[in-house]
Design a protein around this motif. Structure first.
Motif, PDB file in Angstrom:
ATOM      1  N   GLY A  65       0.784  -1.220   0.000  1.00  0.00           N
ATOM      2  CA  GLY A  65       0.000   0.000   0.000  1.00  0.00           C
ATOM      3  C   GLY A  65       0.818   1.273   0.000  1.00  0.00           C
ATOM      4  O   GLY A  65       0.499   2.228  -0.710  1.00  0.00           O
ATOM      5  N   HIS A  66       1.875   1.317   0.801  1.00  0.00           N
ATOM      6  CA  HIS A  66       2.672   2.536   0.876  1.00  0.00           C
ATOM      7  C   HIS A  66       3.403   2.816  -0.442  1.00  0.00           C
ATOM      8  O   HIS A  66       3.505   3.960  -0.881  1.00  0.00           O
ATOM      9  CB  HIS A  66       3.677   2.437   2.028  1.00  0.00           C
ATOM     10  N   THR A  67       3.903   1.744  -1.061  1.00  0.00           N
ATOM     11  CA  THR A  67       4.529   1.924  -2.371  1.00  0.00           C
ATOM     12  C   THR A  67       3.502   2.391  -3.394  1.00  0.00           C
ATOM     13  O   THR A  67       3.809   3.202  -4.278  1.00  0.00           O
ATOM     14  CB  THR A  67       5.183   0.616  -2.830  1.00  0.00           C
ATOM     15  N   ALA A  68       2.272   1.889  -3.278  1.00  0.00           N
ATOM     16  CA  ALA A  68       1.210   2.314  -4.198  1.00  0.00           C
ATOM     17  C   ALA A  68       0.937   3.802  -4.081  1.00  0.00           C
ATOM     18  O   ALA A  68       0.789   4.509  -5.088  1.00  0.00           O
ATOM     19  CB  ALA A  68      -0.058   1.508  -3.922  1.00  0.00           C
ATOM     20  N   ILE A  69       0.861   4.296  -2.859  1.00  0.00           N
ATOM     21  CA  ILE A  69       0.622   5.732  -2.660  1.00  0.00           C
ATOM     22  C   ILE A  69       1.762   6.545  -3.254  1.00  0.00           C
ATOM     23  O   ILE A  69       1.549   7.561  -3.932  1.00  0.00           O
ATOM     24  CB  ILE A  69       0.457   6.022  -1.159  1.00  0.00           C
ATOM     25  N   ALA A  70       3.001   6.095  -2.995  1.00  0.00           N
ATOM     26  CA  ALA A  70       4.152   6.825  -3.510  1.00  0.00           C
ATOM     27  C   ALA A  70       4.176   6.839  -5.033  1.00  0.00           C
ATOM     28  O   ALA A  70       4.426   7.881  -5.660  1.00  0.00           O
ATOM     29  CB  ALA A  70       5.438   6.206  -2.963  1.00  0.00           C
ATOM     30  N   LYS A  71       3.909   5.682  -5.655  1.00  0.00           N
ATOM     31  CA  LYS A  71       3.969   5.613  -7.121  1.00  0.00           C
ATOM     32  C   LYS A  71       2.785   6.318  -7.773  1.00  0.00           C
ATOM     33  O   LYS A  71       2.885   6.773  -8.914  1.00  0.00           O
ATOM     34  CB  LYS A  71       4.061   4.160  -7.563  1.00  0.00           C
ATOM     35  N   THR A  72       1.673   6.394  -7.070  1.00  0.00           N
ATOM     36  CA  THR A  72       0.550   7.162  -7.619  1.00  0.00           C
ATOM     37  C   THR A  72       0.914   8.633  -7.737  1.00  0.00           C
ATOM     38  O   THR A  72       0.611   9.297  -8.733  1.00  0.00           O
ATOM     39  CB  THR A  72      -0.695   6.993  -6.739  1.00  0.00           C
ATOM     40  N   ILE A  73       1.570   9.153  -6.727  1.00  0.00           N
ATOM     41  CA  ILE A  73       2.008  10.549  -6.766  1.00  0.00           C
ATOM     42  C   ILE A  73       3.107  10.728  -7.805  1.00  0.00           C
ATOM     43  O   ILE A  73       3.168  11.741  -8.516  1.00  0.00           O
ATOM     44  CB  ILE A  73       2.494  10.988  -5.381  1.00  0.00           C
ATOM     45  N   GLU A  74       3.972   9.724  -7.929  1.00  0.00           N
ATOM     46  CA  GLU A  74       5.120   9.862  -8.823  1.00  0.00           C
ATOM     47  C   GLU A  74       4.740   9.745 -10.293  1.00  0.00           C
ATOM     48  O   GLU A  74       5.123  10.581 -11.122  1.00  0.00           O
ATOM     49  CB  GLU A  74       6.154   8.785  -8.468  1.00  0.00           C
ATOM     50  N   PHE A  75       3.944   8.710 -10.645  1.00  0.00           N
ATOM     51  CA  PHE A  75       3.677   8.424 -12.064  1.00  0.00           C
ATOM     52  C   PHE A  75       2.342   8.983 -12.548  1.00  0.00           C
ATOM     53  O   PHE A  75       2.069   8.956 -13.751  1.00  0.00           O
ATOM     54  CB  PHE A  75       3.711   6.910 -12.303  1.00  0.00           C
ATOM     55  N   GLU A  76       1.479   9.437 -11.625  1.00  0.00           N
ATOM     56  CA  GLU A  76       0.189  10.020 -11.999  1.00  0.00           C
ATOM     57  C   GLU A  76      -0.592   9.126 -12.954  1.00  0.00           C
ATOM     58  O   GLU A  76      -0.936   9.525 -14.072  1.00  0.00           O
ATOM     59  CB  GLU A  76       0.400  11.403 -12.619  1.00  0.00           C
ATOM     60  N   PRO A  77      -0.917   7.894 -12.558  1.00  0.00           N
ATOM     61  CA  PRO A  77      -1.653   6.996 -13.457  1.00  0.00           C
ATOM     62  C   PRO A  77      -3.090   7.461 -13.654  1.00  0.00           C
ATOM     63  O   PRO A  77      -3.653   8.194 -12.827  1.00  0.00           O
ATOM     64  CB  PRO A  77      -1.606   5.657 -12.708  1.00  0.00           C
ATOM     65  N   ASP A  78      -3.688   7.015 -14.754  1.00  0.00           N
ATOM     66  CA  ASP A  78      -5.093   7.312 -14.998  1.00  0.00           C
ATOM     67  C   ASP A  78      -5.998   6.422 -14.157  1.00  0.00           C
ATOM     68  O   ASP A  78      -7.134   6.797 -13.852  1.00  0.00           O
ATOM     69  CB  ASP A  78      -5.419   7.143 -16.481  1.00  0.00           C
ATOM     70  N   ALA A  79      -5.516   5.230 -13.815  1.00  0.00           N
ATOM     71  CA  ALA A  79      -6.325   4.291 -13.047  1.00  0.00           C
ATOM     72  C   ALA A  79      -5.413   3.409 -12.209  1.00  0.00           C
ATOM     73  O   ALA A  79      -4.229   3.229 -12.518  1.00  0.00           O
ATOM     74  CB  ALA A  79      -7.194   3.439 -13.966  1.00  0.00           C
ATOM     75  N   ILE A  80      -5.999   2.846 -11.147  1.00  0.00           N
ATOM     76  CA  ILE A  80      -5.278   1.934 -10.263  1.00  0.00           C
ATOM     77  C   ILE A  80      -6.103   0.665 -10.121  1.00  0.00           C
ATOM     78  O   ILE A  80      -7.299   0.720  -9.806  1.00  0.00           O
ATOM     79  CB  ILE A  80      -5.049   2.553  -8.870  1.00  0.00           C
ATOM     80  N   ILE A  81      -5.470  -0.474 -10.365  1.00  0.00           N
ATOM     81  CA  ILE A  81      -6.085  -1.768 -10.069  1.00  0.00           C
ATOM     82  C   ILE A  81      -5.511  -2.201  -8.730  1.00  0.00           C
ATOM     83  O   ILE A  81      -4.331  -2.532  -8.617  1.00  0.00           O
ATOM     84  CB  ILE A  81      -5.785  -2.795 -11.174  1.00  0.00           C
TER      85      ILE A  81
END
Length: 703
Positions: free
Chosen positions: A608-624
């Motif tokens: 989860g923590h890596t997911a939060i960090a990578k969401t901010i970093e890569f700005e994906p359109d969607a998350i599975i």
């Protein structure tokens, strides 16, 4: 006899010689004269009046015995020099008298060995101890008045090879009235501490080694909560200061009144606030937790190196994790550092070794005006006068509470706390050094080394955790920051709002605390400079589009695809050109989803923590997003992403093994767009993912 080739005679006045003796030997001249006057006389007994509460010290022509005058002179000199402790230590060649001033011991004088027993007996009489007992340790206390100031004495004796050592702790009356605003906390730390103190229930723990100022901070907190409508009770060993409006109880293990037994009794006294002097065993720890859980505000102390390790220590004491998570509100770790003398401050060139050990670089200090005390008569050539505290406040957030329940270790707790904004002891100390309050050497001496890999952006000072390649705040590349030992501490002073010290040694005013911009530059505005006052034309990486801008672009494309036919619908239909983050702790599941979504750019995260960090970093359109993750569950990840403006509009598709209605409701409330159960069909995955992306883009379109 001196074997010197040349002797240079000098002439000095009697007053100059007396002043030099006082400066070098520390004790009062009268005390030195008494040592000489005693000579080889054999002093074995001391006759003393019964009244010990009002000692008239250093009175000229006092008809007291010489040893009494010597003891009184030592007490008076210790009070004048701001000493916290007096050490009287017999040795082979005499008795050494040392004072602890600003946390460090300084030798003040040596008394002839044959006078030592008489001096120690005098100090034991003052403390109401048995002068005939020299084989066992003794503890006592007394109160004296020195030049109109009342001082409590806590006295301890210990037999050693050459005789008894005596240590006297000096507690000055009046210092217990310290308020929270006088502690020297940074404004945000002070607000956090005061917000915890006004809570109706919960546990606040102050931690640090002996002599770190915990009691002062604790008493300031008690002063804050003590009012006529509250019943405030304390259990202390010993009671160091008397607080008005607070019912204080002295712990006495000899009669069975321990912290645990006293706490049971206190809880039957209808308290609102309870202060437990120290959590020493598992029973006291568990009772304190239960008291805070059942509607009381509990304050206590513990001995740990930093704030996050307090949680590990409580677990070691046998406290259940769910009790810690539900009861603990705030942990305050602190240290005391010496303050630069305001009378001899001068610019400082730091030692390169100290800079390296602190994890800094000379380049990071190029814009910092460091100072130190050169040494003068006022500071006794030390360069320091007084001490101030540096703090580390760990606020128990919902995410940290989840980590505690899940059994996370100290490293994980520290990393999450720092990403959430916790300033470590060393960071707070460096901020004070950069503000001119103290020196880098003091920070290195008093604060523990940091062990977690959390960076600060060298451009904007944003706190960045592991897993970031670029700063989520300003998009600066973090490769250089990771390749060096520097963590951009040169920006901390501006970020922490620690008061700066002006050239004359005074605390800077609010206007002087602003970023250092050349006043001659009339065009300088807050937008023209970064938070450390550097020019805005510093190298920066080109800004990428925000999550809201990407969502708006996607909404435009969706509108064209569903409109009058002048747009290409294939991009939305098959998600080509979009970015998706796959979050699952199972590598095979991540590999499968990456294969199925071969036309999109896929990034992966295993927790989860890596997911939060990578969401901010890569700005994906969607998350599975998988529901069950090893650190925090998917619902908590969704909640964090929805609360952050940078990730608020990202589409979230959650995958579960079996869809529980309660989980679905909780997920929808947290911001999940849709759910998909395992095993899933490829076409269903694509359609639900596309629908989630379109729904996430709709708010940006309406805006």
């Amino acid at each position: 006899t001196s074997n010197l080739r040349a002797v240079r005679p000098v002439v000095a006045t009697d007053s100059a010689v007396t002043a030099a003796l006082k400066r070098v030997y520390g004790a009062d001249t009268g005390a030195l004269e008494m040592v000489d006057a005693l000579g080889d006389s054999d002093v074995t007994t001391i006759h003393e009046d019964a009244d010990l509460d009002d000692l008239t010290l250093l009175a000229e022509g006092a008809a007291e015995q010489p040893v009494v005058r010597l003891a009184n002179a030592i007490l008076a000199d210790a009070v004048r020099t701001r000493s916290s402790d007096i050490h009287v230590e017999p040795a082979r060649d005499g008795v050494r008298v040392r004072y602890r001033i600003d946390g460090l011991l300084r030798e003040k004088m040596r008394v002839p060995r044959h006078i030592g027993p008489a001096l120690i007996s005098r100090l034991k009489i003052i403390s109401q101890l048995d002068i005939a007992e020299r084989r066992r340790p003794q503890d006592g206390r007394s109160m004296v008045r020195v030049e109109g100031q009342e001082v409590d004495l806590r006295v301890s004796t210990m037999p050693t090879m050459y005789g008894e050592t005596v240590v006297l702790r000096l507690l000055r009356k009046g210092e217990e009235r310290l308020l929270v605003q006088d502690l020297g906390m940074a404004p945000d730390d002070r607000a956090t501490y005061e917000s915890a103190l006004i809570r109706p229930q919960g546990l606040i723990i102050l931690t640090g080694p002996t002599g770190s100022g915990k009691t002062t901070t604790l008493y300031a907190g008690l002063t804050r909560v003590a009012d006529p409508v509250r019943n405030v009770l304390t259990l202390e060993d010993p009671i160091e200061y008397q607080l008005e409006g607070v019912n204080q109880t002295q712990i006495n293990p000899k009669i069975g009144l321990t912290f645990a037994r006293g706490l049971r009794t206190v809880l039957r006294q209808d308290p609102d606030v309870v202060m437990v002097g120290e959590i020493r065993d598992d029973e006291t720890a568990e009772l304190a937790m239960e008291a805070s859980f059942t509607g009381h505000l509990v304050l206590s102390t513990l001995h740990t190196n930093d704030a996050p390790s307090t949680i590990v220590r409580l677990v070691d004491l046998g406290v259940e994790r769910f009790l810690i998570a539900s009861s603990l509100v705030l942990v305050v770790a602190q240290r005391l550092v010496r303050v630069n003398c305001p009378h001899c401050r001068e610019p400082d060139e730091p030692d390169p070794k100290v800079v390296r050990l602190l994890g800094l670089t000379p380049e990071s200090l190029s814009d910092i005006d460091l100072v130190r005390g050169a040494g003068c008569q006022i500071c006794e050539r030390t360069g320091y006068v007084g001490r101030t505290a540096v703090y580390e406040l760990l606020q128990i957030s919902p995410q940290i509470r989840d980590l505690i329940v899940e059994g996370a270790g100290q490293t994980a707790l520290t990393r999450l706390a720092r990403v959430q904004g916790m300033r470590t002891l060393r960071e707070d100390g460096l901020a004070r050094a950069f503000a001119g309050q103290t020196t880098l050497e003091e920070i290195l001496r008093t604060t523990p080394e940091e062990s977690t890999n959390v960076l600060r952006c060298p451009t904007c000072n944003f706190m960045v955790g592991d897993g970031f390649a670029v700063c989520p705040n300003c998009n600066s590349d973090l490769a250089d920051a990771r390749s060096t030992t520097s963590t951009a501490y040169d920006l901390i002073a501006a970020a922490t709002s620690v008061p700066r010290v002006t050239a004359d040694g005074q605390i800077a005013t609010a206007g002087q605390q602003a970023a250092r911009v050349d006043p001659s530059d009339q065009d300088a505005t807050p937008q023209d400079s970064t938070r450390d006052g550097r020019a805005a034309d510093a190298p920066r990486v080109k800004q990428k589009k925000s999550a809201q801008e990407l969502a708006a672009d996607l909404a435009v494309r969706a509108t064209k695809g569903a409109g009058d036919g002048d747009g290409d619908t294939s991009e939305v239909a098959d998600l080509r050109g979009h970015t998706v983050l796959v979050v699952d702790d199972d590598a095979s599941v991540r590999s499968l989803l990456t294969t199925l979504l071969d036309e999109v750019t896929v990034h992966e995260a295993e927790d989860g923590h890596t997911a939060i960090a990578k969401t901010i970093e890569f700005e994906p359109d969607a998350i599975i997003l998988d529901y069950k993750l090893p650190d925090i569950d998917g619902i908590e990840v969704a909640r964090v992403l929805r609360e952050d403006p940078r990730t608020r509009h990202v589409a979230i598709l959650m995958i579960t093994g079996v869809l529980d209605p309660e989980v679905e409701v909780e997920g929808l409330l947290a911001g999940v767009d849709d759910f998909l159960t395992k095993p899933f069909d490829e076409d269903v995955l694509r359609m639900r993912l596309r629908s989630a992306v379109l729904r996430a883009a709709a708010p940006a379109k309406r805006a």
